[in-house]
Design an enzyme around this catalytic site. Structure first.
Site, PDB file in Angstrom:
ATOM      1  N   LYS A   1       7.254  11.331   0.568  1.00  0.00           N
ATOM      2  CA  LYS A   1       6.833  10.629   1.806  1.00  0.00           C
ATOM      3  C   LYS A   1       8.036   9.952   2.463  1.00  0.00           C
ATOM      4  O   LYS A   1       8.282  10.088   3.659  1.00  0.00           O
ATOM      5  CB  LYS A   1       5.759   9.587   1.448  1.00  0.00           C
ATOM      6  CG  LYS A   1       5.413   8.663   2.594  1.00  0.00           C
ATOM      7  CD  LYS A   1       4.995   7.251   2.188  1.00  0.00           C
ATOM      8  CE  LYS A   1       5.815   6.556   1.172  1.00  0.00           C
ATOM      9  NZ  LYS A   1       5.740   5.120   1.079  1.00  0.00           N
TER      10      LYS A   1
ATOM     11  N   LYS B   1      15.053   0.745   4.831  1.00  0.00           N
ATOM     12  CA  LYS B   1      14.445   1.275   3.599  1.00  0.00           C
ATOM     13  C   LYS B   1      14.531   2.806   3.528  1.00  0.00           C
ATOM     14  O   LYS B   1      14.848   3.365   2.483  1.00  0.00           O
ATOM     15  CB  LYS B   1      12.981   0.810   3.531  1.00  0.00           C
ATOM     16  CG  LYS B   1      12.184   1.378   2.384  1.00  0.00           C
ATOM     17  CD  LYS B   1      12.671   0.923   1.024  1.00  0.00           C
ATOM     18  CE  LYS B   1      11.867   1.595  -0.091  1.00  0.00           C
ATOM     19  NZ  LYS B   1      12.470   1.395  -1.402  1.00  0.00           N
TER      20      LYS B   1
ATOM     21  N   LEU C   1       0.842  -1.197   0.000  1.00  0.00           N
ATOM     22  CA  LEU C   1       0.000   0.000   0.000  1.00  0.00           C
ATOM     23  C   LEU C   1       0.878   1.248   0.000  1.00  0.00           C
ATOM     24  O   LEU C   1       2.083   1.161   0.238  1.00  0.00           O
ATOM     25  CB  LEU C   1      -0.906  -0.018   1.235  1.00  0.00           C
ATOM     26  CG  LEU C   1      -1.784  -1.271   1.399  1.00  0.00           C
ATOM     27  CD1 LEU C   1      -2.605  -1.172   2.672  1.00  0.00           C
ATOM     28  CD2 LEU C   1      -2.692  -1.473   0.200  1.00  0.00           C
TER      29      LEU C   1
HETATM   30  P1  NAD Z   1       0.765   2.761  -5.952  1.00  0.00           P
HETATM   31  O1  NAD Z   1       0.110   3.984  -5.462  1.00  0.00           O
HETATM   32  O2  NAD Z   1       0.986   2.551  -7.407  1.00  0.00           O
HETATM   33  O3  NAD Z   1      -0.045   1.464  -5.411  1.00  0.00           O
HETATM   34  C1  NAD Z   1      -0.699   1.384  -4.189  1.00  0.00           C
HETATM   35  C2  NAD Z   1      -1.989   0.627  -4.407  1.00  0.00           C
HETATM   36  O4  NAD Z   1      -2.637   0.420  -3.142  1.00  0.00           O
HETATM   37  C3  NAD Z   1      -2.996   1.385  -5.298  1.00  0.00           C
HETATM   38  O5  NAD Z   1      -3.368   0.554  -6.387  1.00  0.00           O
HETATM   39  C4  NAD Z   1      -4.176   1.665  -4.363  1.00  0.00           C
HETATM   40  O6  NAD Z   1      -5.424   1.628  -5.012  1.00  0.00           O
HETATM   41  C5  NAD Z   1      -4.030   0.530  -3.365  1.00  0.00           C
HETATM   42  N1  NAD Z   1      -4.689   0.757  -2.070  1.00  0.00           N
HETATM   43  C6  NAD Z   1      -4.587   1.829  -1.252  1.00  0.00           C
HETATM   44  N2  NAD Z   1      -5.316   1.625  -0.136  1.00  0.00           N
HETATM   45  C7  NAD Z   1      -5.872   0.394  -0.254  1.00  0.00           C
HETATM   46  C8  NAD Z   1      -6.735  -0.386   0.568  1.00  0.00           C
HETATM   47  N3  NAD Z   1      -7.169   0.054   1.753  1.00  0.00           N
HETATM   48  N4  NAD Z   1      -7.106  -1.602   0.137  1.00  0.00           N
HETATM   49  C9  NAD Z   1      -6.676  -2.065  -1.056  1.00  0.00           C
HETATM   50  N5  NAD Z   1      -5.867  -1.374  -1.885  1.00  0.00           N
HETATM   51  C10 NAD Z   1      -5.477  -0.159  -1.486  1.00  0.00           C
HETATM   52  O7  NAD Z   1       2.153   2.661  -5.166  1.00  0.00           O
HETATM   53  P2  NAD Z   1       3.415   1.730  -5.536  1.00  0.00           P
HETATM   54  O8  NAD Z   1       4.347   2.495  -6.399  1.00  0.00           O
HETATM   55  O9  NAD Z   1       2.939   0.385  -5.933  1.00  0.00           O
HETATM   56  O10 NAD Z   1       4.106   1.672  -4.086  1.00  0.00           O
HETATM   57  C11 NAD Z   1       3.575   0.865  -3.037  1.00  0.00           C
HETATM   58  C12 NAD Z   1       4.539   0.963  -1.849  1.00  0.00           C
HETATM   59  O11 NAD Z   1       5.835   0.492  -2.257  1.00  0.00           O
HETATM   60  C13 NAD Z   1       4.753   2.399  -1.337  1.00  0.00           C
HETATM   61  O12 NAD Z   1       4.881   2.368   0.053  1.00  0.00           O
HETATM   62  C14 NAD Z   1       6.049   2.816  -2.022  1.00  0.00           C
HETATM   63  O13 NAD Z   1       6.719   3.803  -1.257  1.00  0.00           O
HETATM   64  C15 NAD Z   1       6.808   1.497  -2.064  1.00  0.00           C
HETATM   65  N6  NAD Z   1       7.796   1.339  -3.150  1.00  0.00           N
HETATM   66  C16 NAD Z   1       7.514   1.737  -4.420  1.00  0.00           C
HETATM   67  C17 NAD Z   1       8.478   1.550  -5.426  1.00  0.00           C
HETATM   68  C18 NAD Z   1       8.228   1.975  -6.858  1.00  0.00           C
HETATM   69  O14 NAD Z   1       9.211   1.987  -7.648  1.00  0.00           O
HETATM   70  N7  NAD Z   1       7.012   2.287  -7.255  1.00  0.00           N
HETATM   71  C19 NAD Z   1       9.709   0.944  -5.121  1.00  0.00           C
HETATM   72  C20 NAD Z   1       9.927   0.511  -3.819  1.00  0.00           C
HETATM   73  C21 NAD Z   1       8.965   0.711  -2.841  1.00  0.00           C
END
Ligand code: NAD
Length: 293
Positions: free
Chosen positions: A246, A171, A65
């Site tokens: 964030k 992280k 999330l």
């Molecule tokens: P994103 O916003 O693309 O995906 C998050 C998903 O969670 C969305 O599809 C949203 O609809 C869903 N969501 C939110 N609340 C929800 C709930 N209550 N129930 C069900 N679904 C829910 O974000 P992301 O890029 O996939 O990143 C996710 C996490 O990973 C974050 O914490 C981010 O910091 C971390 N991260 C991201 C990357 C990257 O390259 N994108 C790399 C490493 C870590």
């Protein structure tokens, strides 16, 4: 085979869940965005209409999330999943959240007899798709051993960072370095190009020299230098600038707990806040390039 509930199918969760499916795990999936749930159900996952429905019969719950508040509201309180999960369930929480928030969820899980790991990842959407993520895990070693086969289906490097919350501390340290490197690379690319260099030539010189870093290897912020990078796709996909802001905020909080000074991280945070003010929060974090051109 272990029945998994996967919650959160965004930029990262979708390809991670796909790799679990490829490895043969039965998956029930949920996201607030219905279209991603449908995409995966077309690939063999069972679609759920709610998180509660997704965890029915699950032995393992994996979540990915955006931030602390989403994770706390999913798991904690009377309506939260921890109030419903049977003792013995394993939760692998992969979002990047505050170490304090992770410890809160750990404590609530322990009270319920649920094993929980904070297991944030590094490697970007490319690493998620290729199954080569790095997992930084906080929690008990025994829970990590239970999780290991599933983590191995999604990643290449699995580190036990330490006790509850330690994965999150690792992280935020890592992402602070990433942000600073991205900004320094973007600044240098703009300087070189403004002084007559071809961006691809400059990028390759720095990549092979002492300025070389992950952003030059995999994620150049200058459009057109690296075909697969978000910069070459209008800064779409990848890791949203608002999520990087964030993480930099979390790094500042983490530093301040122990009276540490993190001035590079502070400057990086201010630059990302500027981008957010310009309405670029939903674009990939390499869009920081545009501050310098
Ligand atoms: P994103 O916003 O693309 O995906 C998050 C998903 O969670 C969305 O599809 C949203 O609809 C869903 N969501 C939110 N609340 C929800 C709930 N209550 N129930 C069900 N679904 C829910 O974000 P992301 O890029 O996939 O990143 C996710 C996490 O990973 C974050 O914490 C981010 O910091 C971390 N991260 C991201 C990357 C990257 O390259 N994108 C790399 C490493 C870590």
């Amino acid at each position: 085979m272990t029945q998994i509930a996967f919650i959160g199918l965004g930029h990262m969760g979708l390809p991670m869940a796909r790799n679990l499916l490829k490895a043969g795990y039965p998956l029930k999936v949920f996201d607030l965005v219905r279209s991603t749930v449908e995409t995966l159900s077309g690939e063999g996952a069972v679609a759920a209409d709610s998180a509660v429905e997704a965890i029915d019969q699950a032995q393992v719950v994996i979540s990915m999330l955006p931030a602390s508040r989403h994770v706390e509201s999913l798991y904690l309180g009377e309506e939260g999943l921890l109030a419903r999960l049977p003792a013995g369930t394993l939760v692998i929480e992969c979002s990047t959240i505050a170490p304090e928030a992770a410890r809160k969820v750990h404590a609530a899980a322990r009270e319920r007899g649920v094993a929980l790991l904070d297991a944030p990842v590094s490697g970007g959407t490319g690493g998620a798709a290729a199954g080569t993520l790095t997992f930084m895990v906080g929690g008990e070693a025994e829970a990590l051993e239970r999780a290991r086969p599933m983590l191995a289906a999604m990643g290449k490097n699995i580190f036990h960072a330490g006790p509850d919350g330690a994965g999150q501390v690792a992280k935020v340290c890592n992402n602070q370095v990433l942000a600073v490197q991205m900004i320094a690379t973007a600044e240098a690319m703009a300087m070189g190009v403004a002084n007559g260099l071809d961006p691809a030539v400059l990028a390759e010189i720095m990549r092979q020299s002492s300025g070389g870093n992950w952003t030059l290897e995999k994620y150049n912020p200058w459009p057109g230098v690296m075909e697969s990078a978000p910069a070459s796709k209008g800064y779409s996909g990848g890791f949203m600038a608002e999520l990087m802001a964030k993480d930099l905020g979390l790094a500042q909080e983490t530093a301040s707990h122990n009276g540490n000074s993190a001035p590079m991280g502070a400057l990086a945070l201010q630059l990302y806040r500027l981008l957010l003010k310009q309405g670029k929060g939903k674009q990939d974090f390499s869009v920081v390039q545009q501050l310098f051109v």
